[in-house]
Design a protein around this motif. Structure first.
Motif, PDB file in Angstrom:
ATOM      1  N   VAL A 576      38.832 -11.459  51.069  1.00  0.00           N
ATOM      2  CA  VAL A 576      39.834 -11.853  50.069  1.00  0.00           C
ATOM      3  C   VAL A 576      39.142 -12.490  48.894  1.00  0.00           C
ATOM      4  O   VAL A 576      38.046 -13.048  49.009  1.00  0.00           O
ATOM      5  CB  VAL A 576      40.867 -12.836  50.653  1.00  0.00           C
ATOM      6  CG1 VAL A 576      41.689 -12.188  51.737  1.00  0.00           C
ATOM      7  CG2 VAL A 576      40.202 -14.094  51.167  1.00  0.00           C
ATOM      8  N   SER A 577      39.811 -12.397  47.728  1.00  0.00           N
ATOM      9  CA  SER A 577      39.389 -13.115  46.525  1.00  0.00           C
ATOM     10  C   SER A 577      40.378 -14.223  46.278  1.00  0.00           C
ATOM     11  O   SER A 577      41.597 -14.044  46.466  1.00  0.00           O
ATOM     12  CB  SER A 577      39.335 -12.162  45.329  1.00  0.00           C
ATOM     13  OG  SER A 577      38.403 -11.130  45.557  1.00  0.00           O
ATOM     14  N   ILE A 578      39.879 -15.409  45.844  1.00  0.00           N
ATOM     15  CA  ILE A 578      40.737 -16.590  45.735  1.00  0.00           C
ATOM     16  C   ILE A 578      40.579 -17.220  44.367  1.00  0.00           C
ATOM     17  O   ILE A 578      39.441 -17.434  43.908  1.00  0.00           O
ATOM     18  CB  ILE A 578      40.398 -17.632  46.818  1.00  0.00           C
ATOM     19  CG1 ILE A 578      40.489 -17.019  48.214  1.00  0.00           C
ATOM     20  CG2 ILE A 578      41.304 -18.859  46.705  1.00  0.00           C
ATOM     21  CD1 ILE A 578      39.992 -17.930  49.320  1.00  0.00           C
ATOM     22  N   GLY A 579      41.765 -17.519  43.721  1.00  0.00           N
ATOM     23  CA  GLY A 579      41.753 -18.274  42.475  1.00  0.00           C
ATOM     24  C   GLY A 579      42.337 -19.656  42.702  1.00  0.00           C
ATOM     25  O   GLY A 579      43.362 -19.817  43.377  1.00  0.00           O
ATOM     26  N   VAL A 580      41.693 -20.691  42.134  1.00  0.00           N
ATOM     27  CA  VAL A 580      42.102 -22.088  42.344  1.00  0.00           C
ATOM     28  C   VAL A 580      42.504 -22.706  41.012  1.00  0.00           C
ATOM     29  O   VAL A 580      41.784 -22.534  40.017  1.00  0.00           O
ATOM     30  CB  VAL A 580      40.964 -22.913  42.978  1.00  0.00           C
ATOM     31  CG1 VAL A 580      41.410 -24.367  43.178  1.00  0.00           C
ATOM     32  CG2 VAL A 580      40.499 -22.294  44.281  1.00  0.00           C
ATOM     33  N   ALA A 581      43.671 -23.418  41.017  1.00  0.00           N
ATOM     34  CA  ALA A 581      44.114 -24.157  39.821  1.00  0.00           C
ATOM     35  C   ALA A 581      44.657 -25.508  40.261  1.00  0.00           C
ATOM     36  O   ALA A 581      45.152 -25.667  41.394  1.00  0.00           O
ATOM     37  CB  ALA A 581      45.174 -23.382  39.056  1.00  0.00           C
ATOM     38  N   ASN A 582      44.577 -26.506  39.324  1.00  0.00           N
ATOM     39  CA  ASN A 582      45.014 -27.866  39.661  1.00  0.00           C
ATOM     40  C   ASN A 582      45.823 -28.438  38.512  1.00  0.00           C
ATOM     41  O   ASN A 582      45.504 -28.207  37.342  1.00  0.00           O
ATOM     42  CB  ASN A 582      43.785 -28.741  39.936  1.00  0.00           C
ATOM     43  CG  ASN A 582      44.175 -30.125  40.420  1.00  0.00           C
ATOM     44  OD1 ASN A 582      44.350 -31.039  39.619  1.00  0.00           O
ATOM     45  ND2 ASN A 582      44.300 -30.273  41.729  1.00  0.00           N
ATOM     46  N   ILE A 583      46.862 -29.212  38.853  1.00  0.00           N
ATOM     47  CA  ILE A 583      47.760 -29.752  37.838  1.00  0.00           C
ATOM     48  C   ILE A 583      47.096 -30.782  36.940  1.00  0.00           C
ATOM     49  O   ILE A 583      47.518 -31.006  35.803  1.00  0.00           O
ATOM     50  CB  ILE A 583      49.028 -30.377  38.493  1.00  0.00           C
ATOM     51  CG1 ILE A 583      50.098 -30.631  37.437  1.00  0.00           C
ATOM     52  CG2 ILE A 583      48.666 -31.645  39.228  1.00  0.00           C
ATOM     53  CD1 ILE A 583      51.406 -31.124  38.023  1.00  0.00           C
ATOM     54  N   LEU A 584      46.043 -31.418  37.420  1.00  0.00           N
ATOM     55  CA  LEU A 584      45.347 -32.397  36.596  1.00  0.00           C
ATOM     56  C   LEU A 584      44.680 -31.767  35.392  1.00  0.00           C
ATOM     57  O   LEU A 584      44.165 -32.457  34.529  1.00  0.00           O
ATOM     58  CB  LEU A 584      44.320 -33.152  37.440  1.00  0.00           C
ATOM     59  CG  LEU A 584      44.935 -34.076  38.525  1.00  0.00           C
ATOM     60  CD1 LEU A 584      43.830 -34.785  39.296  1.00  0.00           C
ATOM     61  CD2 LEU A 584      45.890 -35.066  37.904  1.00  0.00           C
ATOM     62  N   ASP A 585      44.670 -30.460  35.363  1.00  0.00           N
ATOM     63  CA  ASP A 585      44.143 -29.759  34.193  1.00  0.00           C
ATOM     64  C   ASP A 585      45.165 -29.722  33.063  1.00  0.00           C
ATOM     65  O   ASP A 585      45.031 -28.944  32.115  1.00  0.00           O
ATOM     66  CB  ASP A 585      43.728 -28.335  34.580  1.00  0.00           C
ATOM     67  CG  ASP A 585      42.535 -28.342  35.539  1.00  0.00           C
ATOM     68  OD1 ASP A 585      41.801 -29.339  35.533  1.00  0.00           O
ATOM     69  OD2 ASP A 585      42.385 -27.368  36.281  1.00  0.00           O
ATOM     70  N   ARG A 586      46.213 -30.540  33.181  1.00  0.00           N
ATOM     71  CA  ARG A 586      47.212 -30.780  32.131  1.00  0.00           C
ATOM     72  C   ARG A 586      48.132 -29.593  31.892  1.00  0.00           C
ATOM     73  O   ARG A 586      48.519 -29.318  30.786  1.00  0.00           O
ATOM     74  CB  ARG A 586      46.529 -31.155  30.803  1.00  0.00           C
ATOM     75  CG  ARG A 586      45.656 -32.377  30.876  1.00  0.00           C
ATOM     76  CD  ARG A 586      46.438 -33.575  31.337  1.00  0.00           C
ATOM     77  NE  ARG A 586      45.561 -34.747  31.448  1.00  0.00           N
ATOM     78  CZ  ARG A 586      45.971 -35.929  31.902  1.00  0.00           C
ATOM     79  NH1 ARG A 586      47.224 -36.076  32.284  1.00  0.00           N
ATOM     80  NH2 ARG A 586      45.127 -36.947  31.988  1.00  0.00           N
ATOM     81  N   PHE A 587      48.527 -28.924  32.955  1.00  0.00           N
ATOM     82  CA  PHE A 587      49.544 -27.887  32.824  1.00  0.00           C
ATOM     83  C   PHE A 587      50.904 -28.560  32.681  1.00  0.00           C
ATOM     84  O   PHE A 587      51.176 -29.591  33.300  1.00  0.00           O
ATOM     85  CB  PHE A 587      49.532 -26.957  34.038  1.00  0.00           C
ATOM     86  CG  PHE A 587      48.219 -26.238  34.209  1.00  0.00           C
ATOM     87  CD1 PHE A 587      47.791 -25.331  33.242  1.00  0.00           C
ATOM     88  CD2 PHE A 587      47.415 -26.481  35.317  1.00  0.00           C
ATOM     89  CE1 PHE A 587      46.576 -24.666  33.401  1.00  0.00           C
ATOM     90  CE2 PHE A 587      46.211 -25.815  35.469  1.00  0.00           C
ATOM     91  CZ  PHE A 587      45.785 -24.908  34.509  1.00  0.00           C
ATOM     92  N   THR A 588      51.761 -27.985  31.865  1.00  0.00           N
ATOM     93  CA  THR A 588      53.072 -28.610  31.605  1.00  0.00           C
ATOM     94  C   THR A 588      54.200 -27.973  32.380  1.00  0.00           C
ATOM     95  O   THR A 588      55.274 -28.553  32.477  1.00  0.00           O
ATOM     96  CB  THR A 588      53.396 -28.533  30.099  1.00  0.00           C
ATOM     97  OG1 THR A 588      53.395 -27.157  29.693  1.00  0.00           O
ATOM     98  CG2 THR A 588      52.365 -29.290  29.277  1.00  0.00           C
ATOM     99  N   THR A 589      53.998 -26.788  32.947  1.00  0.00           N
ATOM    100  CA  THR A 589      55.045 -26.116  33.713  1.00  0.00           C
ATOM    101  C   THR A 589      54.428 -25.476  34.946  1.00  0.00           C
ATOM    102  O   THR A 589      53.207 -25.168  34.970  1.00  0.00           O
ATOM    103  CB  THR A 589      55.749 -25.015  32.883  1.00  0.00           C
ATOM    104  OG1 THR A 589      54.791 -24.004  32.569  1.00  0.00           O
ATOM    105  CG2 THR A 589      56.344 -25.594  31.607  1.00  0.00           C
ATOM    106  N   PRO A 590      55.240 -25.228  35.973  1.00  0.00           N
ATOM    107  CA  PRO A 590      54.724 -24.525  37.150  1.00  0.00           C
ATOM    108  C   PRO A 590      54.188 -23.136  36.791  1.00  0.00           C
ATOM    109  O   PRO A 590      53.205 -22.665  37.388  1.00  0.00           O
ATOM    110  CB  PRO A 590      55.938 -24.436  38.068  1.00  0.00           C
ATOM    111  CG  PRO A 590      56.814 -25.567  37.654  1.00  0.00           C
ATOM    112  CD  PRO A 590      56.613 -25.699  36.173  1.00  0.00           C
ATOM    113  N   ALA A 591      54.812 -22.500  35.839  1.00  0.00           N
ATOM    114  CA  ALA A 591      54.355 -21.151  35.446  1.00  0.00           C
ATOM    115  C   ALA A 591      52.937 -21.187  34.895  1.00  0.00           C
ATOM    116  O   ALA A 591      52.122 -20.271  35.149  1.00  0.00           O
ATOM    117  CB  ALA A 591      55.314 -20.565  34.417  1.00  0.00           C
TER     118      ALA A 591
END
Length: 622
Positions: A576-591
């Motif tokens: 499998v290939s996996i992408g990682v994201a974190n809210i502390l990266d200042r995203f403003t919406t779940p999208a």
């Protein structure tokens, strides 16, 4: 000679009054006006008779007792009576003529006027000794005054004149006293007669041979007679069939023979039309003042309607009792003081451990004490205390429904309703089956909800649940300024896997990957979900970028260990290939968070697959 005349006059007065007393009974039904006219006429005829027996004591002057009858007529008869008496007396005196006509008429007028004064002074309805004495004084006073006038002064009044005045006084007092006594006797008789004849029940008196002596009007009408007098002399043999009449006769003769009365004796009577009527009778033997038996008195009351109402009440009671006996629910009634007034057997059976306390008269607090002491309810321990008892007792006076879990696994529903007088009606039903059905329905609903929230193929959460969860967790992380990470996972070369092994093996491959995801997302707050097709996602609340990357490496390693064969992959196993994201990266919406993880996933696939890429750090706002 004058004394003989006076004695004759006294006898005449006595005769007139005696005749009037006897005729008074005959004319009992006369109206009040007719009675006064009759009384005045009788007294007037007596006065005329007295004048016919008079003796001339002086030229044109006569000695008689007309004044006595005039005074009696005025005092006891009233204006109408004395007017009649005075008229007859005046006519007779005028017809007798002589020099004393004018004084005689004056005397008649004075006696009438003073007699009326006594009548109104003492009251027209009263009859006592004072009234009789005032009547006699009136006659004596007028006679004395006229004698002084006739003799020319007090000095000419002789002893004989005074004796005559005394005789008139005595005669008038005697006549007035007799009438006073007669009036009192008549009043007593009228009261007794009215009480007997006007009473609402059947009242009657019989002689020793069971013949009716007197009855009230109800008895007469009950036997198709219009007057009570028509019943006098009849017996029950004249009114009832011979067999029934003989029974009545024998019973009454036994009462008179033994002297034992019967009281409130109830008996039925079937009428000619076949309708049954019920009567309640009391009969007592009558004795005279010497103790001799003289007859029998009876009172009979028609109690047919009472009997009907009693029977209807009994029928209603029987129906209600049968209904309460056969009903499945328990029923109890408490008064406004909280004491048990009534309960059926089903009510006691519903509470076996406190059944002995649930008896009429028991207080609700005593019943609750027994419930607590015996551990009858699983929601109430034996040490619940007085506070629980007071709180629960207060619920008795509130309209409400409550469900009670019992020690034996049963559930009871208790419905309490208040009446206008403050009493409480309690209905207890066994709802154990309903409760079990509710539990099964709840479990089924939970199961259905689980099915609706779960991906049918992999057994992990579906996309709808993931969308709801990421919205909630994103908002919570923003409020708390906490970490939130997202892993987006894609199966490498999955189309080729399906083409090589078939769709059934492809579905089996996805199920095994779902198992690996569940083994990695172990925390209750973590959510593993199928994102779509061969794509998966893991939502990690409270996890920063580094933690998410470590978890992604654990997932990749766990899948390597599974070693699912894949001949079309360069690694020869499923990766499998996996992408990682974190809210502390200042995203403003779940999208935005999802988009960042998706870009990282694309980068991982672009750089050779079977690898992990983290989203680039967002620039901070100035």
């Amino acid at each position: 000679m004058p004394w003989q005349v006076l004695i004759g006059n006294v006898a005449a007065v006595a005769l007139v009054i005696s005749v009037w007393m006897h005729l008074h009974y005959k004319f009992y039904r006369l109206s009040k006006v007719q009675a006064e006219l009759g009384f005045g006429l009788m007294m007037g005829l007596g006065a005329v008779l007295s004048m016919l027996l008079s003796v001339e004591v002086d030229s044109g002057y006569y000695l008689d007792l007309r004044s006595t009858l005039l005074a009696v007529s005025a005092v006891y008869g009233g204006p109408l009576a004395v007017l009649t008496t005075a008229a007859l007396t005046s006519v007779q005196r005028i017809s007798m003529g002589g020099a004393g006509v004018e004084p005689a008429l004056i005397s008649i007028m004075l006696v009438s006027v003073f007699g009326l004064a006594v009548h109104f002074l003492f009251g027209r309805g009263s009859a006592d000794v004072k009234k009789a004495l005032a009547c006699a004084v009136t006659v004596a006073a007028v006679t004395l005054a006229m004698s002084i006038f006739h003799r020319g002064g007090w000095s000419h009044i002789t002893t004989v004149s005074l004796a005559v005045i005394g005789v008139k006084f005595a005669a008038t007092l005697a006549a007035a006293s007799v009438i006073t006594y007669f009036h009192a006797f008549t009043l007593e008789r009228d009261i007794l007669k009215a009480a007997l004849t006007q009473a609402p029940d059947f009242h009657y008196v019989k002689d020793r041979n069971s013949r009716f002596v007197v009855t009230n009007l109800n008895v007469a009408r009950n036997h198709d007679r219009t007057k009570s007098s028509e019943m006098v002399g009849l017996t029950d043999f004249d009114l009832y069939p011979s067999e029934m009449a003989q029974a009545f006769f024998d019973h009454e003769q036994e009462i008179m023979a033994t002297g034992e009365p019967i009281v409130d004796f109830e008996e039925p009577l079937v009428q000619e039309n076949g309708r049954e009527r019920w009567f309640m009778t009391s009969k007592v033997p009558l004795r005279n003042r010497h103790g001799d038996l003289i007859g029998l008195s009876g009172v009979t009351r028609d109690i047919t309607e009472k009997k009907r109402l009693i029977q209807e009440a009994l029928d209603s009671k029987n129906v209600l009792s049968q209904a309460m006996t056969e009903m499945s629910d328990g029923l109890a009634m408490f008064n406004s003081a909280g004491r048990l007034v009534f309960c059926n057997d089903q009510y006691r059976a519903a509470f076996p451990r406190s059944a002995d306390a649930r008896r009429p008269g028991a207080a609700i607090t005593d019943i609750l004490q027994a419930v607590m002491r015996n551990g009858e309810r699983i929601d109430v321990g034996p040490d619940a205390g007085e506070d629980w008892i007071e709180t629960e007792a207060a619920q008795l006076f509130l309209t409400h429904d409550s469900d009670i879990p019992m020690f034996d696994g049963r559930w009871l529903r208790q419905r309490t309703r208040l009446a206008a007088d403050g009493s409480a009606l309690v209905v207890v039903s066994d709802i154990t089956s309903m409760k079990h059905s509710e539990e099964r329905l709840t479990q089924l609903a939970m199961k259905m909800k689980g099915l609706a929230d779960t991906d049918a193929l992999t057994g992990i959460a579906n996309r709808r649940v993931f969308n709801e969860a990421i919205s909630e967790e994103f908002a919570r992380a923003r409020r708390a300024e906490s970490a939130l990470s997202l892993l987006l996972i894609d199966v490498d070369h999955f189309k080729a896997y399906n083409d090589t092994y078939g769709h059934l093996e492809g579905d089996n491959c996805l199920r095994m990957i779902g198992e690996v995801l569940r083994s990695i997302a172990k925390r209750p707050c973590d959510l593993a979900a199928r994102f779509g097709g061969e794509e998966f996602a893991i939502l990690l609340p409270g996890t920063d970028r580094d933690g998410a990357v470590r978890l992604a490496k654990m997932l990749r390693s766990a899948l390597h260990r599974r070693a699912i064969p894949h001949s079309e992959s360069s690694k020869m196993i499923v990766t499998v290939s996996i992408g990682v994201a974190n809210i502390l990266d200042r995203f403003t919406t779940p999208a935005e968070l999802v988009a960042a993880a998706d870009r990282a996933l694309y980068a991982a696939k672009k750089h050779g697959r079977d690898r992990i890429e983290a989203a680039a750090v967002q620039a901070r706002a100035a």
